[in-house]
Design a protein around this motif. Structure first.
Motif, PDB file in Angstrom:
ATOM      1  N   VAL A 116       4.166   9.523   3.747  1.00  0.00           N
ATOM      2  CA  VAL A 116       2.902   9.558   3.009  1.00  0.00           C
ATOM      3  C   VAL A 116       1.861  10.348   3.800  1.00  0.00           C
ATOM      4  N   GLY A 117       1.067  11.164   3.100  1.00  0.00           N
ATOM      5  CA  GLY A 117      -0.027  11.889   3.722  1.00  0.00           C
ATOM      6  C   GLY A 117       0.393  13.084   4.543  1.00  0.00           C
ATOM      7  N   GLN A 118       1.668  13.478   4.447  1.00  0.00           N
ATOM      8  CA  GLN A 118       2.168  14.578   5.272  1.00  0.00           C
ATOM      9  C   GLN A 118       2.636  15.780   4.448  1.00  0.00           C
ATOM     10  N   GLY A 119       2.466  15.703   3.134  1.00  0.00           N
ATOM     11  CA  GLY A 119       2.832  16.829   2.283  1.00  0.00           C
ATOM     12  C   GLY A 119       4.275  16.840   1.831  1.00  0.00           C
ATOM     13  N   TYR A 120       5.145  16.045   2.453  1.00  0.00           N
ATOM     14  CA  TYR A 120       6.562  16.025   2.087  1.00  0.00           C
ATOM     15  C   TYR A 120       6.720  15.617   0.622  1.00  0.00           C
ATOM     16  N   LEU A 121       6.037  14.530   0.248  1.00  0.00           N
ATOM     17  CA  LEU A 121       6.242  13.952  -1.074  1.00  0.00           C
ATOM     18  C   LEU A 121       5.724  14.881  -2.172  1.00  0.00           C
ATOM     19  N   VAL A 122       4.574  15.481  -1.936  1.00  0.00           N
ATOM     20  CA  VAL A 122       4.032  16.422  -2.913  1.00  0.00           C
ATOM     21  C   VAL A 122       4.965  17.621  -3.071  1.00  0.00           C
ATOM     22  N   THR A 123       5.427  18.154  -1.937  1.00  0.00           N
ATOM     23  CA  THR A 123       6.292  19.334  -1.985  1.00  0.00           C
ATOM     24  C   THR A 123       7.636  19.017  -2.623  1.00  0.00           C
ATOM     25  N   TYR A 124       8.295  17.939  -2.192  1.00  0.00           N
ATOM     26  CA  TYR A 124       9.584  17.581  -2.776  1.00  0.00           C
ATOM     27  C   TYR A 124       9.421  17.176  -4.240  1.00  0.00           C
ATOM     28  N   THR A 160       0.171   8.569  14.073  1.00  0.00           N
ATOM     29  CA  THR A 160      -0.435   7.314  13.626  1.00  0.00           C
ATOM     30  C   THR A 160      -1.860   7.551  13.124  1.00  0.00           C
ATOM     31  N   ASN A 161      -2.751   7.965  14.016  1.00  0.00           N
ATOM     32  CA  ASN A 161      -4.172   8.087  13.664  1.00  0.00           C
ATOM     33  C   ASN A 161      -4.399   9.033  12.492  1.00  0.00           C
ATOM     34  N   VAL A 162      -3.912  10.263  12.622  1.00  0.00           N
ATOM     35  CA  VAL A 162      -4.214  11.280  11.621  1.00  0.00           C
ATOM     36  C   VAL A 162      -3.419  11.040  10.334  1.00  0.00           C
ATOM     37  N   VAL A 163      -2.193  10.518  10.450  1.00  0.00           N
ATOM     38  CA  VAL A 163      -1.407  10.218   9.249  1.00  0.00           C
ATOM     39  C   VAL A 163      -2.119   9.183   8.383  1.00  0.00           C
ATOM     40  N   ILE A 164      -2.685   8.141   9.008  1.00  0.00           N
ATOM     41  CA  ILE A 164      -3.414   7.128   8.248  1.00  0.00           C
ATOM     42  C   ILE A 164      -4.618   7.752   7.549  1.00  0.00           C
ATOM     43  N   ALA A 165      -5.390   8.548   8.294  1.00  0.00           N
ATOM     44  CA  ALA A 165      -6.564   9.198   7.699  1.00  0.00           C
ATOM     45  C   ALA A 165      -6.167  10.101   6.537  1.00  0.00           C
ATOM     46  N   SER A 166      -5.092  10.844   6.711  1.00  0.00           N
ATOM     47  CA  SER A 166      -4.630  11.747   5.662  1.00  0.00           C
ATOM     48  C   SER A 166      -4.208  10.982   4.416  1.00  0.00           C
ATOM     49  N   ALA A 167      -3.479   9.881   4.600  1.00  0.00           N
ATOM     50  CA  ALA A 167      -3.025   9.088   3.454  1.00  0.00           C
ATOM     51  C   ALA A 167      -4.206   8.509   2.680  1.00  0.00           C
ATOM     52  N   VAL A 168      -5.202   8.018   3.397  1.00  0.00           N
ATOM     53  CA  VAL A 168      -6.377   7.419   2.760  1.00  0.00           C
ATOM     54  C   VAL A 168      -7.151   8.464   1.969  1.00  0.00           C
ATOM     55  N   ILE A 169      -7.396   9.621   2.588  1.00  0.00           N
ATOM     56  CA  ILE A 169      -8.156  10.685   1.911  1.00  0.00           C
ATOM     57  C   ILE A 169      -7.390  11.195   0.682  1.00  0.00           C
ATOM     58  N   GLY A 170      -6.102  11.441   0.860  1.00  0.00           N
ATOM     59  CA  GLY A 170      -5.297  11.964  -0.245  1.00  0.00           C
ATOM     60  C   GLY A 170      -5.247  11.020  -1.429  1.00  0.00           C
ATOM     61  N   ALA A 171      -5.030   9.720  -1.161  1.00  0.00           N
ATOM     62  CA  ALA A 171      -4.977   8.740  -2.244  1.00  0.00           C
ATOM     63  C   ALA A 171      -6.319   8.660  -2.968  1.00  0.00           C
ATOM     64  N   VAL A 210       0.804  -1.222   0.000  1.00  0.00           N
ATOM     65  CA  VAL A 210       0.000   0.000   0.000  1.00  0.00           C
ATOM     66  C   VAL A 210       0.838   1.275   0.000  1.00  0.00           C
ATOM     67  N   ALA A 211       1.780   1.388   0.935  1.00  0.00           N
ATOM     68  CA  ALA A 211       2.464   2.673   1.134  1.00  0.00           C
ATOM     69  C   ALA A 211       3.297   3.093  -0.074  1.00  0.00           C
ATOM     70  N   MET A 212       3.994   2.137  -0.706  1.00  0.00           N
ATOM     71  CA  MET A 212       4.856   2.510  -1.831  1.00  0.00           C
ATOM     72  C   MET A 212       4.073   3.031  -3.038  1.00  0.00           C
ATOM     73  N   PRO A 213       2.968   2.387  -3.450  1.00  0.00           N
ATOM     74  CA  PRO A 213       2.199   2.974  -4.561  1.00  0.00           C
ATOM     75  C   PRO A 213       1.654   4.366  -4.239  1.00  0.00           C
ATOM     76  N   VAL A 214       1.206   4.578  -2.998  1.00  0.00           N
ATOM     77  CA  VAL A 214       0.692   5.895  -2.622  1.00  0.00           C
ATOM     78  C   VAL A 214       1.824   6.923  -2.600  1.00  0.00           C
ATOM     79  N   MET A 215       3.007   6.483  -2.202  1.00  0.00           N
ATOM     80  CA  MET A 215       4.170   7.368  -2.231  1.00  0.00           C
ATOM     81  C   MET A 215       4.435   7.864  -3.659  1.00  0.00           C
ATOM     82  N   MET A 216       4.443   6.938  -4.618  1.00  0.00           N
ATOM     83  CA  MET A 216       4.651   7.316  -6.020  1.00  0.00           C
ATOM     84  C   MET A 216       3.565   8.276  -6.499  1.00  0.00           C
ATOM     85  N   LEU A 217       2.333   8.013  -6.086  1.00  0.00           N
ATOM     86  CA  LEU A 217       1.207   8.856  -6.485  1.00  0.00           C
ATOM     87  C   LEU A 217       1.391  10.292  -6.005  1.00  0.00           C
ATOM     88  N   GLU A 218       1.802  10.463  -4.757  1.00  0.00           N
ATOM     89  CA  GLU A 218       1.962  11.807  -4.211  1.00  0.00           C
ATOM     90  C   GLU A 218       3.126  12.550  -4.876  1.00  0.00           C
TER      91      GLU A 218
END
Length: 437
Positions: free
Chosen positions: A223-231, A377-388, A60-68
């Motif tokens: 993932v879900g924290q804006g780092y990947l989109v910004t970088y 943990t809690n909010v990072v998961i929610a953010s990743a799910v919503i963003g993806a 899960v995490a790696m495909p979402v990382m590429m997406l962001e």
């Protein structure tokens, strides 16, 4: 700030694909792997957590990382601008991500202050145990120092981060490998390997274990924290995003496991508690260096590198906030840095005070630990799910394929399957957790 100035800032680029890889790896390797991964493994039973974490990371995490990363490259703007360009709901979500990054970075700066304090003490040849280090107001003073230092670096922009990362990553990897070599000679090596690589199959039926594993997988890859989109918005035109992100993910996973190999043998050798929590590394390593030949020199090298790695994570988080402030509020880089610095000083102080004579607590735990459990943990998961979900259900697949810069469509196919199914999988997981509870 003029429109031309904003355009130049938005179009700034890493000098090459390797520069992006080094910078992104340095951003996430820091605290996510050296500090957080070992203590999450220790608190969640060892081997079962590692297995769940690796599965969550790869599937899960790696495909979402590429997406962001691809989304950032496509829009070449801040996290707010990126999501606003995708859907009307994107503006609210973009600011949600910025707020999440503000929360995480505020306590990251405190922990980075600990690493700086330990580095200073190591050069003074008097590394203290964690309880002694936090008996006074060291957490507060070093937090203030790190925040001001980060502001000075960020005034220089993207290329300063790039240069810092190119020097940091090879040195950090070599030093950790050396400490793992020392750990292999300890009496606790066998116990540590058993703890990390054996598990009770029944533990995998615990939804709480998977919840923390997915949280750490998203946390590790930012993932879900804006780092990947910004970088990703600074990636050069010819970069192959799947290749670059696979290298970053491989480096992250390797460093995380090596951090466990480095710390847990000493934990078991000295009879310490692997579930000690957020101070695990700071409670363990001073004893290690004290009992090791040449430990004073090792302490100097390690804590300096630990500080550098943690500092790189802080720079990444602050860059997300600064980019959003500069572009959305029409501020110059200097003013955005100043506003972000003041905000960090205000929000990070409670976390710093939780490890001081004030001992500020929430729900029976230090304020910093509460913030990490809730936000990390809690909010990072929610953010990743919503963003993806937003990216995969709204963004045309052809644009994602273009932004990936890869000839094969295999990764884009997998990315869209994961991204579109993730919101439904999250609902299913919540139902499972309620039924299991």
């Amino acid at each position: 700030m003029t429109e031309a100035h904003l355009t130049r800032e938005a179009r700034a680029q890493w000098s090459s694909e390797p520069a992006f890889v080094f910078s992104m790896a340095a951003a996430a390797v820091g605290l996510g792997n050296l500090w957080r991964f070992p203590y999450m493994v220790g608190e969640n039973g060892g081997g079962a957590f590692i297995l769940a974490y690796l599965l969550a990371l790869v599937i899960v995490a790696m495909p979402v990382m590429m997406l962001e990363v691809a989304a950032g490259r496509l829009t070449q703007g801040s996290v707010v601008g990126t999501y606003r360009g995708i859907t009307r709901l994107g503006t609210a979500y973009g600011w949600f991500v910025v707020v999440l990054t503000i929360v995480i970075t505020s306590y990251y700066l405190v922990i980075t202050g600990w690493t700086l304090g330990y580095a200073v003490d190591a050069f003074r040849m008097r590394v203290a145990e964690f309880d002694d280090f936090t008996a006074g107001y060291n957490s507060v003073w070093y937090f203030l120092a790190v925040t001001m230092l980060a502001a000075l670096v960020l005034l220089k922009g993207v290329r300063a981060i790039e240069t810092f990362s190119k020097v940091l990553m090879p040195m950090l990897a070599l030093l950790i490998a050396g400490l793992v070599g020392v750990a292999m000679t300890t009496g606790g090596w066998g116990d540590a390997m058993a703890f990390m690589f054996t598990w009770d199959a029944a533990a995998l039926a615990n939804p709480g274990l998977w919840f923390f594993a997915f949280g750490q997988a998203f946390y590790t890859l930012a993932v879900g924290q804006g780092y990947l989109v910004t970088y990703g918005s600074y990636i050069p035109r010819k970069t192959n995003v799947p290749r670059a992100t696979l290298i970053v993910a491989g480096a992250e996973t390797t460093i995380a496991l090596m951090a466990g190999f480095m710390i847990f043998p000493f934990v078991f050798t000295h009879g310490l508690d692997p579930g000690a929590g957020s101070e695990l590394a700071f409670s363990t390593l001073p004893r290690v260096f004290e009992a090791t030949t040449g430990g004073a020199w090792l302490a100097m090298a390690f804590f300096f590198m630990f500080f550098a790695a943690a500092f790189s994570s802080c720079l990444a988080g602050l860059k997300v906030i600064i980019a959003a402030f500069a572009e959305e509020l029409s501020l110059s880089n200097a003013r955005a840095v100043g506003a972000t610095g003041v905000l960090m000083l205000c929000l990070g102080l409670p976390s710093a005070l939780s490890f001081s004579p004030v001992q500020l607590t929430v729900a029976g735990m230090p304020f910093l630990d509460f913030m990490d459990q809730f936000g990390g943990t809690n909010v990072v998961i929610a953010s990743a799910v919503i963003g993806a979900g937003l990216l995969c259900w709204v963004l045309p697949p052809s644009k994602v394929v273009y932004a990936l810069g890869a000839k094969s469509g295999w990764w884009s196919w997998r990315i869209f399957i994961v991204g579109r199914s993730l919101p439904f999988a999250a609902v299913g997981f919540l139902i499972w957790q309620l039924l299991a509870g």
